[in-house]
Design an enzyme around this catalytic site. Structure first.
Site, mmCIF file in Angstrom:
data_model
loop_
_atom_site.group_PDB
_atom_site.id
_atom_site.type_symbol
_atom_site.label_atom_id
_atom_site.label_comp_id
_atom_site.label_asym_id
_atom_site.label_seq_id
_atom_site.Cartn_x
_atom_site.Cartn_y
_atom_site.Cartn_z
ATOM 1 N N ASP A 104 0.806 -1.221 0.000
ATOM 2 C CA ASP A 104 0.000 0.000 0.000
ATOM 3 C C ASP A 104 0.843 1.277 0.000
ATOM 4 O O ASP A 104 1.796 1.391 0.781
ATOM 5 C CB ASP A 104 -0.871 0.062 1.261
ATOM 6 N N GLN A 108 4.010 0.645 2.293
ATOM 7 C CA GLN A 108 4.199 -0.571 3.067
ATOM 8 C C GLN A 108 5.350 -1.397 2.497
ATOM 9 O O GLN A 108 5.441 -1.608 1.280
ATOM 10 C CB GLN A 108 2.925 -1.403 3.077
ATOM 11 N N SER A 144 -0.310 0.480 7.449
ATOM 12 C CA SER A 144 -0.699 1.591 6.581
ATOM 13 C C SER A 144 -1.279 2.776 7.336
ATOM 14 O O SER A 144 -1.843 2.638 8.420
ATOM 15 C CB SER A 144 -1.699 1.105 5.537
ATOM 16 N N ARG A 159 -7.767 -0.487 11.006
ATOM 17 C CA ARG A 159 -6.481 -0.074 10.422
ATOM 18 C C ARG A 159 -6.641 0.909 9.257
ATOM 19 O O ARG A 159 -7.726 1.210 8.805
ATOM 20 C CB ARG A 159 -5.727 -1.307 9.940
ATOM 21 N N ASP A 160 -5.462 1.371 8.802
ATOM 22 C CA ASP A 160 -5.316 2.175 7.585
ATOM 23 C C ASP A 160 -5.940 3.567 7.705
ATOM 24 O O ASP A 160 -6.752 3.978 6.881
ATOM 25 C CB ASP A 160 -5.924 1.455 6.365
ATOM 26 N N GLU A 188 -10.655 -2.095 3.433
ATOM 27 C CA GLU A 188 -9.332 -1.601 3.807
ATOM 28 C C GLU A 188 -9.028 -0.280 3.104
ATOM 29 O O GLU A 188 -9.665 0.098 2.128
ATOM 30 C CB GLU A 188 -8.244 -2.612 3.421
ATOM 31 N N TRP A 199 -4.118 -9.064 -3.701
ATOM 32 C CA TRP A 199 -3.865 -9.927 -2.546
ATOM 33 C C TRP A 199 -4.056 -11.409 -2.848
ATOM 34 O O TRP A 199 -3.806 -12.246 -1.982
ATOM 35 C CB TRP A 199 -4.723 -9.499 -1.354
#
Length: 559
Positions: free
Chosen positions: A104, A120, A153, A215-216, A267, A351
């Site tokens: 990312d 990342q 991230s 997250r992120d 995400e 992914w």
């Protein structure tokens, strides 16, 4: 283009008071079925990062536990030293890491004349800088692992007014996901233009409350309400928080539990205003990525359009809009602190096969930077993506393609357009006398078999397609140990040319292809791994397709 083309995934059918400006910052002057939404994809993603991070990292009950030593990990070399095989696929003008696993984009920001690209890399933040978003200089690792675990991230803001109390005189503040005791949001800050970073002693600023996916964070200043806003992934939805100092946050709202694609974990969100060129009004665009799943044959991305009052996002409709018609566009993030336009970049990856491609000791590359706008197509607002004009500096001498045509009864007859693996192709194609018209790229014969990647318009079927079924690489290692996944695939979206022509604007690099159709109303991204010797570019058709105007232009190396 029809409404269906944007609803179906391609695998289916007054004076500013912005705190960044208070310190006199110079930038103010220039102007998918079978996948559940239970978070399993998120867990696989964390496991991959932890595996790359080395010993001392465990996944227990879905939580990330990292035991870090007091020693700093060595920063990756900013200089690439490739083997011949690895260099053959090293992109010439797309950013890639010297070595390690890129994913990312993080912390995209313009500060004191430099564009910063963080990304990342094995659970750390890699770093590069540029003066034009095209020519990048690798800077090594910005954020290592620390006592709070990985540096996953996040984003970066310019805190020129020092609202945080961390950057006297102004500086950069990174907001990222740490992992000790579960995913949480933490801060780091820099007062020397991002060259060195300190962790905030009060991390995490938003602790984990027991959830698995949290997250992120993307953070930006919301001028109208006078606060920092954070949008962060929370598994099957997004959460919004507000703060006046970047350290103390209050929950404002949630979005997404009952709207959009929920084929896998949500995400890497973003939220930003854009002007609709069709009516001049400003609307807000919320974007996010969806983890790997069977329904979309891998990971994907989607977006929503609506209004935002500083606390709550109000979608204008409930339609699902996918961001990219191809296979390899994930975790897009827009730059902060660019005046007058909105530009983003994404990881050209998926992914389903994050670090499996045959590139030696480096994996992953970024998309070219794309400038964003909104327009109305067939009565519905649509995100438009266009290559930034800064890329024009890479152009060599163009070859005129105007007047060339291809005629065939089965699509087997082709017309040679030239050769090259690092090129820009921009043409308008008359398809009024064709049932199918396509470009064959990175094409050649290897061991008696044709290899190529196709981009085409099936006029009879009403589809636009990107096809790498004959792209050389058939299967590769999957994201889970001991599994394989299909790499040879075809992506289609519903598409009908306006009138009798279609504009195709393509950027081909040694291992990637980005396609902008009809001035960016439809965009497709695809990784390309035909044999490096496959350099031919052709036009093919069933019926007759004619290039009314266009050019083939070599592009110089930028990284």
């Amino acid at each position: 283009m029809t409404d269906e083309s944007r609803d179906a995934h391609p695998s289916q059918f007054p004076q500013s008071t912005h705190p960044a400006e208070s310190a006199g910052s110079p930038e103010s002057e220039p102007t998918q079925p079978g996948a559940s939404s239970d978070g399993r994809s998120g867990l696989r993603r964390r496991t991959l990062l932890l595996g790359a991070a080395g010993a001392g990292a465990l996944v227990v009950g879905g939580a990330v536990l990292v035991r870090c030593s007091t020693r700093h990990r060595p920063s990756p070399s900013p200089t690439a030293t490739d083997s011949a095989a690895s260099a053959a696929y090293r992109p010439a003008y797309h950013y890639s890491p010297a070595r390690g696993n890129l994913a990312d984009p993080n912390g995209l920001v313009l500060y004191e004349g430099e564009y910063h690209l963080f990304h990342q890399q094995d659970g750390t933040w890699g770093h590069a800088v540029s003066t034009d978003m095209v020519h990048w200089k690798r800077m090594g690792t910005a954020l290592e692992h620390d006592s709070q675990g990985l540096a996953m991230s996040g984003s970066c803001v310019v805190d020129g007014a020092d609202t945080s109390g961390l950057v006297k005189g102004g500086g950069m503040v990174a907001v990222y996901t740490s992992t000790e005791d579960g995913e949480a949001q933490s801060l780091a800050y820099s007062t020397d233009r991002g060259r060195t970073w300190e962790r905030f002693s009060g991390n995490p600023v938003i602790p984990n409350d027991g959830r698995k996916d949290f997250r992120d964070p993307k953070v930006f200043w919301h001028e109208d309400s006078g606060a920092w806003v954070m949008i962060v992934s929370a598994g099957d939805h997004l959460s919004l928080y507000r703060s006046t100092d970047l350290k103390t946050w209050s929950h404002a709202s949630d979005f997404g539990q009952d709207i959009g694609s929920h084929a896998a974990v949500w995400e890497c969100p973003d939220l930003f205003p854009l002007t609709d060129t069709s009516d001049g009004r400003t609307r807000w665009v919320m974007t996010l990525s969806v983890g790997a799943n069977e329904e979309t044959a891998g990971s994907t991305a989607q977006y929503f359009i609506g209004d935002f009052d500083g606390s709550v996002f109000f979608p204008e409709d409930r339609q699902t809009r996918f961001t990219d018609a191809g296979q390899d566009f994930y975790a897009a993030q827009s730059f902060e602190h660019i005046e007058g336009r909105r530009v983003w970049m994404a990881w050209l990856g998926n992914w389903n096969y994050p670090y499996s491609l045959p590139t030696g000791d480096w994996h992953g590359e970024m998309s070219i930077p794309r400038e964003l706008s909104l327009t109305t197509v067939d009565g519905r607002r649509t995100l438009v993506q266009k290559p930034v004009p800064e890329l024009d500096a890479l152009r060599g001498e163009a070859t005129d393609l105007g007047g060339l045509a291809a005629t065939g009864s089965t699509g087997s007859a082709v017309t040679d357009l030239g050769k090259g693996r690092t090129v820009e192709i921009d043409l308008t194609l008359d398809v009024s006398k064709a049932s199918d018209a396509w470009l064959g790229l990175a094409r050649g014969t290897v061991d008696g078999a044709l290899q190529e990647v196709r981009v085409g318009v099936n006029v009879s079927a009403g589809t636009l397609y990107l096809d790498r079924t004959n792209g050389g690489l058939k299967k590769i290692d999957g994201k889970d140990e001991g599994t394989t996944t299909d790499f040879a695939l075809r992506r289609e979206v519903a598409y009908h040319p306006t009138g009798s022509t279609v504009r195709l604007h393509l950027y081909l690099d040694r291992s990637s292809l980005e396609v902008f159709v009809d001035d960016g109303a439809t965009v497709g991204s695809l990784l390309v791994f035909t044999d490096p010797g496959c350099q031919e570019i052709v036009l093919g058709a069933t019926g007759t397709a004619t290039i009314t105007s266009g050019s083939l232009t070599p592009l110089s190396a930028a990284v």
